[in-house]
Write an enzyme that holds these catalytic residues in place. Structure first.
Site, PDB file in Angstrom:
ATOM      1  CG  HIS A 193      20.072 -45.460 -19.228  1.00  7.49           C
ATOM      2  ND1 HIS A 193      21.178 -45.547 -20.031  1.00  7.49           N
ATOM      3  CD2 HIS A 193      19.652 -44.165 -19.304  1.00  7.49           C
ATOM      4  CE1 HIS A 193      21.420 -44.369 -20.582  1.00  7.49           C
ATOM      5  NE2 HIS A 193      20.513 -43.514 -20.151  1.00  7.49           N
ATOM      6  CG  ASP A 237      21.364 -48.813 -20.281  1.00  9.54           C
ATOM      7  OD1 ASP A 237      20.384 -48.503 -20.988  1.00  9.54           O
ATOM      8  OD2 ASP A 237      22.345 -48.076 -20.116  1.00  9.54           O
ATOM      9  CB  SER A 287      22.851 -41.009 -20.649  1.00  5.27           C
ATOM     10  OG  SER A 287      21.834 -41.411 -21.534  1.00  5.27           O
TER      11      SER A 287
END
Length: 372
Positions: A324, A294, A199
């Site tokens: 995610h 995501d 991320s």
């Protein structure tokens, strides 16, 4: 302390019970299959979403001072809950490395029987540049070290909104620069350093590699980027399709971006949104994974296209049923665990190829000297 331990144990037992149920019972609790964009959501992650809906609070998607402190605490607590199954035979050493404005906490993970000098992954945690810590990413780093049989050095960095852009990036760049020139102190071969993250941390890893290449400095031999943030202030596409109901919401994502980039992406500095970089050539090989459900999926896959167009070797994966942050859910989702193990295996293979290329290059040098 006793109360916290009891609470942690209770949560772990509850997780084992709920996610250990037979598949038909899981489906009954989770509801009908979720299919969007020719993809079906992983059942365990759908069940996790259902449990999350039942337990969520109205403050979870807000970044006020009190709410933010609680979210950071909960992120570390959640990591301890899902640490069930994380390898416990990994040696860990807590230390510090220099950042841009002072020392940064770091944690070195050393698998058993690893060579005295080996490849190493310099890892930056996720959390939207606002959340996350060495604690929240500890189970993931243990899994990466165990599967890759490489050292992993998890490095902390300053968080927004207290420290907005470019504080986190400056820390990541400074930390990698120090590690690259002192690799032996960590038991690492300086030619076999990878940089990685998930991320927000994947964003930092990509930008560190890009910056080193742009500056003509020795950079990492490989980049590991799981569901990276690559652009900001976007709308449409996957941000709309998966912007609600799958953990990370589009609304919260926008709030995280405002905390990190309060003035937006600077016109003269695209490093806050690597997808906007003018030139991506010269970067090392990249493993880049996206999750089907995501909001960040599209921008990650757009970066894959741009990297390939720039001549960068890329191994791209889309795990269509995942959400995610899947690397944090390996204790409850077999699919998430398999995807994370895939990343660890990829970085091991990537550094093995770097060894092969280095040996071949040295052989060519010897031949050239002999002929000359």
């Amino acid at each position: 302390m006793v109360r916290a331990w009891a609470r942690l144990r209770a949560w772990r037992v509850a997780l084992r019970v709920v996610f250990g149920l037979p598949r038909p019972l899981k489906r009954l609790i989770a509801g009908p299959p979720v299919r969007i964009d020719d993809q079906q959501l992983d059942l365990d992650l759908q069940l996790l979403n259902r449990v999350g809906e039942l337990l969520s609070s109205e403050n979870e998607d807000r970044l006020g001072e009190a709410a933010l402190a609680e979210q950071r605490r909960q992120a570390d607590f959640a990591a301890e809950i899902v640490a069930v199954g994380a390898p416990d035979d990994i040696e860990t050493v807590d230390l510090t490395v220099p950042g841009a404005a002072g020392p940064l906490a770091a944690r070195l993970y050393v698998p058993p029987a690893v060579a005295r000098t080996s490849g190493m992954v310099v890892y930056f945690h996720g959390g939207g540049f606002v959340l996350g810590s060495l604690g929240s990413t500890d189970p993931l780093c243990r899994l990466l070290a165990a599967q890759s049989q490489l050292r992993v050095l998890s490095v902390d960095y300053r968080l927004a909104p207290e420290h907005p852009y470019p504080a986190a990036l400056d820390d990541a760049i400074a930390a990698f620069a120090h590690i690259a020139t002192h690799a032996g102190e960590f038991g690492a071969d300086p030619d076999l350093l990878a940089v990685g993250g998930d991320s927000a941390g994947a964003n930092l890893a990509l930008v560190v590699a890009h910056q080193r290449a742009a500056d003509g400095l020795p950079g990492p031999a490989f980049v590991l980027a799981m569901y990276p943030a690559t652009d900001a202030e976007r709308s449409g596409g996957s941000r709309d399709l998966f912007g609600a109901g799958f953990g990370l919401t589009a609304e919260y994502l926008a709030e995280l971006e405002r905390a990190y980039l309060p003035d937006g992406v600077p016109d003269d500095d695209a490093r806050g949104a690597i997808l906007r970089a003018d030139d991506l050539s010269g970067m090392p090989p990249v493993y880049l994974s996206t999750a089907g459900f995501d909001p960040l999926r599209d921008e990650g896959e757009e970066l894959v296209t741009r990297l390939r167009d720039a001549g960068v070797p890329v191994l791209a994966r889309r795990f269509s049923g995942l959400v995610h942050g899947y690397a944090s859910f390996t204790a409850i989702s077999a699919a998430a665990r398999d995807a994370t193990l895939d990343a660890a295996s990829a970085v091991r293979a990537g550094l093995s190829l770097a060894v092969r290329d280095r040996v071949a290059a040295r052989g060519m040098e010897r031949v050239t000297r002999a002929v000359g």
